[in-house]
Design an enzyme around this catalytic site. Sequence first.
Site, PDB file in Angstrom:
ATOM      1  N   GLY A  90       0.781  -1.224   0.000  1.00 44.24           N
ATOM      2  CA  GLY A  90       0.000   0.000   0.000  1.00 44.24           C
ATOM      3  C   GLY A  90       0.819   1.284   0.000  1.00 44.24           C
ATOM      4  O   GLY A  90       0.423   2.268   0.632  1.00 44.24           O
ATOM      5  N   ASN A 103       1.143   3.260  -2.552  1.00 50.94           N
ATOM      6  CA  ASN A 103       0.275   4.236  -3.230  1.00 50.94           C
ATOM      7  C   ASN A 103      -0.852   4.691  -2.299  1.00 50.94           C
ATOM      8  O   ASN A 103      -1.173   5.879  -2.246  1.00 50.94           O
ATOM      9  CB  ASN A 103      -0.308   3.643  -4.513  1.00 50.94           C
ATOM     10  CG  ASN A 103       0.667   3.716  -5.664  1.00 50.94           C
ATOM     11  OD1 ASN A 103       0.895   4.787  -6.230  1.00 50.94           O
ATOM     12  ND2 ASN A 103       1.286   2.592  -5.994  1.00 50.94           N
ATOM     13  N   HIS A 161      -2.068   1.086 -13.247  1.00 45.38           N
ATOM     14  CA  HIS A 161      -1.348  -0.081 -13.756  1.00 45.38           C
ATOM     15  C   HIS A 161       0.095   0.327 -14.041  1.00 45.38           C
ATOM     16  O   HIS A 161       0.336   1.385 -14.629  1.00 45.38           O
ATOM     17  CB  HIS A 161      -2.029  -0.585 -15.035  1.00 45.38           C
ATOM     18  CG  HIS A 161      -1.416  -1.851 -15.536  1.00 45.38           C
ATOM     19  ND1 HIS A 161      -1.659  -3.080 -14.952  1.00 45.38           N
ATOM     20  CD2 HIS A 161      -0.545  -2.082 -16.551  1.00 45.38           C
ATOM     21  CE1 HIS A 161      -0.959  -4.002 -15.594  1.00 45.38           C
ATOM     22  NE2 HIS A 161      -0.276  -3.434 -16.567  1.00 45.38           N
TER      23      HIS A 161
HETATM   24  C1  GRF Z   1       1.524  -0.592  -8.106  1.00 47.61           C
HETATM   25  O1  GRF Z   1       2.692  -0.726  -8.865  1.00 47.61           O
HETATM   26  C2  GRF Z   1       0.321  -0.476  -9.007  1.00 47.61           C
HETATM   27  O2  GRF Z   1       0.593   0.004 -10.269  1.00 47.61           O
HETATM   28  C3  GRF Z   1      -0.151  -1.895  -9.119  1.00 47.61           C
HETATM   29  O3  GRF Z   1       0.141  -2.477  -7.879  1.00 47.61           O
HETATM   30  C4  GRF Z   1       1.240  -1.825  -7.270  1.00 47.61           C
HETATM   31  C5  GRF Z   1       0.864  -1.507  -5.867  1.00 47.61           C
HETATM   32  O4  GRF Z   1       1.964  -1.062  -5.129  1.00 47.61           O
HETATM   33  N1  GRF Z   1      -1.528  -1.949  -9.530  1.00 47.61           N
HETATM   34  P1  GRF Z   1       1.782  -0.503  -3.666  1.00 47.61           P
HETATM   35  O5  GRF Z   1       1.124  -1.584  -2.829  1.00 47.61           O
HETATM   36  O6  GRF Z   1       0.945   0.728  -3.738  1.00 47.61           O
HETATM   37  O7  GRF Z   1       3.178  -0.215  -3.196  1.00 47.61           O
END
Ligand code: GRF
Length: 193
Positions: A9, A11, A101
Amino acid sequence: MAVFASGTGSNAQKIIDHFKEHPQVRVALIVSNKSTAGVLDKAREAGIPTLLIEKEAFFRGNAYVPALQAAGIDFIVLAGFLWKVPAELIKAYPARIINIHPALLPSYGGKGMYGNFVHEAVIAARESHSGITIHYVDEQYDHGATIFQASCPVLPDDTPETLAARIHQLEHQHYPKVIEELLLTQVVKNQNS
Ligand code: GRF
C-alpha cells in the site's frame, strides 16, 4: 473515497497523505482482501476505518455495495488490488472506480500481468520506455478508458526491481493529483446539475 489494496500500500499511503487535510475529499475507508496486507496497518496508523472482504460475498454476494454505501463512499480507487472487480460493484459505481497499472496500457496488461511480471515482460521485450496508466475500471482486467499516462525510460541494465522502483516513483508523483483533479471535476459537475 475508498481505497482498495491487496499489498503493502505505498500508493494508498501517498493518497492518504495527500488528502489528509483536504477540505472536500476524504479517504473514508481502506478495503483489502488480505488480512496480512501492510495497507491495513497503514490505515490503522492513519485512523482510517478498514474493511476486510471475503471472496464469496464479493463475487457471489452483494459485492459489499451496501457496506460501501453505508460508509458514504462515492468513489473507489484501486491501488494494487489484485481481485477482479465484480459487475455488481461496477454497476453501483459507474465511472467512479479507477485503477493504476504499472505499464503503458494497452501493452503489458491483462490477467497475470501484475507486479514484477509486468516489468519482467517489459525488459524481456527490450522496450526503451515503460510507465504508468490510470484508467477507469470495467469488467475486464486493465481495460477501461485511459485517464492519464506518464512514461519513464527503461535502462539497459534495469532489473525488474530497479524498473519497479522507478515506476513506483512515477505512481506516487501522479496518482494522488490525478485523483484530486477527477474528484474536483465531479464535484463541480454535481454542483451544476
Ligand atoms: C503498483 O505498482 C500499481 O501500479 C499496481 O500495484 C502496485 C501496488 O503497489 N496496480 P503498492 O502496494 O501501492 O506499493
